[in-house]
Design an enzyme around this catalytic site. Structure first.
Site, PDB file in Angstrom:
ATOM      1  N   GLY A  20     -25.633   9.880  23.478  1.00  0.00           N
ATOM      2  CA  GLY A  20     -24.205   8.687  23.349  1.00  0.00           C
ATOM      3  C   GLY A  20     -24.242   9.672  25.059  1.00  0.00           C
ATOM      4  O   GLY A  20     -22.428   9.163  25.351  1.00  0.00           O
ATOM      5  N   MET A  98     -33.571   2.991  21.030  1.00  0.00           N
ATOM      6  CA  MET A  98     -34.241   3.095  21.360  1.00  0.00           C
ATOM      7  C   MET A  98     -35.104   2.348  20.292  1.00  0.00           C
ATOM      8  O   MET A  98     -35.533   2.673  19.131  1.00  0.00           O
ATOM      9  CB  MET A  98     -34.776   5.081  20.475  1.00  0.00           C
ATOM     10  CG  MET A  98     -33.518   5.810  20.996  1.00  0.00           C
ATOM     11  SD  MET A  98     -34.604   6.385  22.456  1.00  0.00           S
ATOM     12  CE  MET A  98     -36.085   6.900  22.615  1.00  0.00           C
ATOM     13  N   LEU A 101     -37.219  -4.198  22.987  1.00  0.00           N
ATOM     14  CA  LEU A 101     -36.208  -5.650  22.680  1.00  0.00           C
ATOM     15  C   LEU A 101     -37.935  -6.599  22.860  1.00  0.00           C
ATOM     16  O   LEU A 101     -38.552  -6.233  23.646  1.00  0.00           O
ATOM     17  CB  LEU A 101     -35.402  -6.101  24.066  1.00  0.00           C
ATOM     18  CG  LEU A 101     -33.695  -5.010  24.006  1.00  0.00           C
ATOM     19  CD1 LEU A 101     -33.340  -4.717  25.284  1.00  0.00           C
ATOM     20  CD2 LEU A 101     -33.413  -5.139  22.766  1.00  0.00           C
ATOM     21  N   HIS A 117     -34.551   5.410  31.973  1.00  0.00           N
ATOM     22  CA  HIS A 117     -35.395   6.177  31.683  1.00  0.00           C
ATOM     23  C   HIS A 117     -35.891   7.886  31.398  1.00  0.00           C
ATOM     24  O   HIS A 117     -35.557   7.913  33.151  1.00  0.00           O
ATOM     25  CB  HIS A 117     -36.877   5.726  32.192  1.00  0.00           C
ATOM     26  CG  HIS A 117     -38.075   6.203  31.103  1.00  0.00           C
ATOM     27  ND1 HIS A 117     -38.408   5.943  29.916  1.00  0.00           N
ATOM     28  CD2 HIS A 117     -39.208   6.495  31.575  1.00  0.00           C
ATOM     29  CE1 HIS A 117     -39.291   6.526  29.459  1.00  0.00           C
ATOM     30  NE2 HIS A 117     -39.847   6.844  30.685  1.00  0.00           N
ATOM     31  N   GLN A 179     -30.579  15.141  32.399  1.00  0.00           N
ATOM     32  CA  GLN A 179     -28.981  13.665  31.171  1.00  0.00           C
ATOM     33  C   GLN A 179     -28.202  13.873  32.337  1.00  0.00           C
ATOM     34  O   GLN A 179     -27.527  13.012  32.658  1.00  0.00           O
ATOM     35  CB  GLN A 179     -29.178  14.456  30.112  1.00  0.00           C
ATOM     36  CG  GLN A 179     -29.940  13.926  29.128  1.00  0.00           C
ATOM     37  CD  GLN A 179     -29.841  13.725  27.447  1.00  0.00           C
ATOM     38  OE1 GLN A 179     -28.874  14.855  27.663  1.00  0.00           O
ATOM     39  NE2 GLN A 179     -30.109  12.780  26.541  1.00  0.00           N
TER      40      GLN A 179
HETATM   41  C1  GAR Z   1     -32.224   9.655  27.764  1.00  0.00           C
HETATM   42  O1  GAR Z   1     -31.465  10.624  28.294  1.00  0.00           O
HETATM   43  C2  GAR Z   1     -32.668   8.323  28.057  1.00  0.00           C
HETATM   44  O2  GAR Z   1     -33.050   8.538  29.038  1.00  0.00           O
HETATM   45  C3  GAR Z   1     -32.963   8.739  27.065  1.00  0.00           C
HETATM   46  O3  GAR Z   1     -32.489   8.956  25.727  1.00  0.00           O
HETATM   47  C4  GAR Z   1     -31.463   9.902  26.360  1.00  0.00           C
HETATM   48  C5  GAR Z   1     -30.367   9.412  25.209  1.00  0.00           C
HETATM   49  O4  GAR Z   1     -28.759  10.412  25.628  1.00  0.00           O
HETATM   50  N1  GAR Z   1     -34.005   7.041  26.776  1.00  0.00           N
HETATM   51  C6  GAR Z   1     -34.906   7.105  26.754  1.00  0.00           C
HETATM   52  O5  GAR Z   1     -36.025   7.789  26.245  1.00  0.00           O
HETATM   53  C7  GAR Z   1     -35.345   5.338  26.673  1.00  0.00           C
HETATM   54  N2  GAR Z   1     -36.827   5.256  26.266  1.00  0.00           N
HETATM   55  P1  GAR Z   1     -27.823   9.691  25.344  1.00  0.00           P
HETATM   56  O6  GAR Z   1     -27.679   9.277  24.173  1.00  0.00           O
HETATM   57  O7  GAR Z   1     -27.410  11.164  25.251  1.00  0.00           O
HETATM   58  O8  GAR Z   1     -27.293   8.643  26.110  1.00  0.00           O
END
Ligand code: GAR
Length: 221
Positions: A20, A98, A101, A117, A179
């Site tokens: 998160g 994850m 949908l 993404h 991130q």
């Molecule tokens: C993020 O880096 C996002 O891009 C990725 O999960 C991470 C969640 O980080 N999403 C995917 O891979 C979706 N296919 P967070 O929980 O620290 O926000």
């Protein structure tokens, strides 16, 4: 009495499965008055998601709906949709959620779901994006915010954040740097939406009335 300049806040749910950190970026920008959202609900499909603690610390209502409690993807998605409708959610922010949908879910909330993404889409939909970028020897990598359609990671792109890949980069360093980019571009996309500058129409994204054939691109280092 309300101040005359008070803006209407877009009622938003943020869906998570893990840490998160993107949720935290949204919480901070809302608290700082930079993002006109009302984060009305945080939903996780995992009860151990650390993001649930972040939401609780910010006094945001949380809900766990475990996909393991449902016999099918459609049944889980219907339960999720019912909760989002009951909370009168206008915008759904997928932030490390994850789960794929179902078409019915995406159609029900058409144009009101965004995802981030960790790749420069259309490169590397799916998983293991950082390893794939490193294996390919890519000079640039990054993250993309897009509207969600029935095509996995394939909906119209809104904004991409690019970084230069360094010789010493690893999967871990790329993940961390990407991130940090997401924490800026994702709230930006949501702000455009809440300010009614950004919309979705017939499978396409429009910003300030202009069709986004390509996403807005921001370079970071
Ligand atoms: C993020 O880096 C996002 O891009 C990725 O999960 C991470 C969640 O980080 N999403 C995917 O891979 C979706 N296919 P967070 O929980 O620290 O926000």
């Amino acid at each position: 009495m309300k101040p005359a300049t008070e803006v209407r806040r877009c009622r938003t749910a943020i869906l998570i499965s893990g840490s998160g950190s993107n949720l935290q970026a949204f919480i901070k920008q809302v608290a700082d008055g930079r993002l006109p959202l009302d984060i009305a609900l945080v939903v996780s499909n995992r009860s151990d998601a650390y993001g649930l603690l972040r939401a609780a610390a910010a006094s945001i209502p949380t809900l766990v709906i475990s996909h393991r409690d449902f016999a099918s993807r459609d049944a889980f998605d219907m339960a999720l949709a019912a909760e989002l409708d009951a909370a009168a959610i206008e915008l759904i922010i997928l932030a490390g959620f994850m789960r794929i949908l179902s078409a019915a879910f995406v159609q029900h909330f058409a144009g009101r779901i965004m995802n981030v993404h960790p790749a420069l889409l259309p490169l590397y939909p799916g998983l293991d994006t950082h390893a794939r970028a490193l294996d390919a020897g890519d000079r640039q990598h990054g993250s993309t915010v897009h509207f969600v359609t029935e095509e996995l990671d394939g909906g119209p792109r809104i904004i991409a954040g690019r970084i230069a890949v360094r010789r010493e980069d690893t999967v871990a360093s790329l993940k961390s740097r990407v991130q940090a980019v997401e924490h800026q571009i994702y709230p930006q996309a949501a702000a455009w939406y809440a300010e009614q500058r950004l919309s979705y129409r017939n499978g396409e994204a429009l910003l300030d009335g202009q069709l986004l054939n390509e996403p807005v691109v921001r370079d970071f280092d």
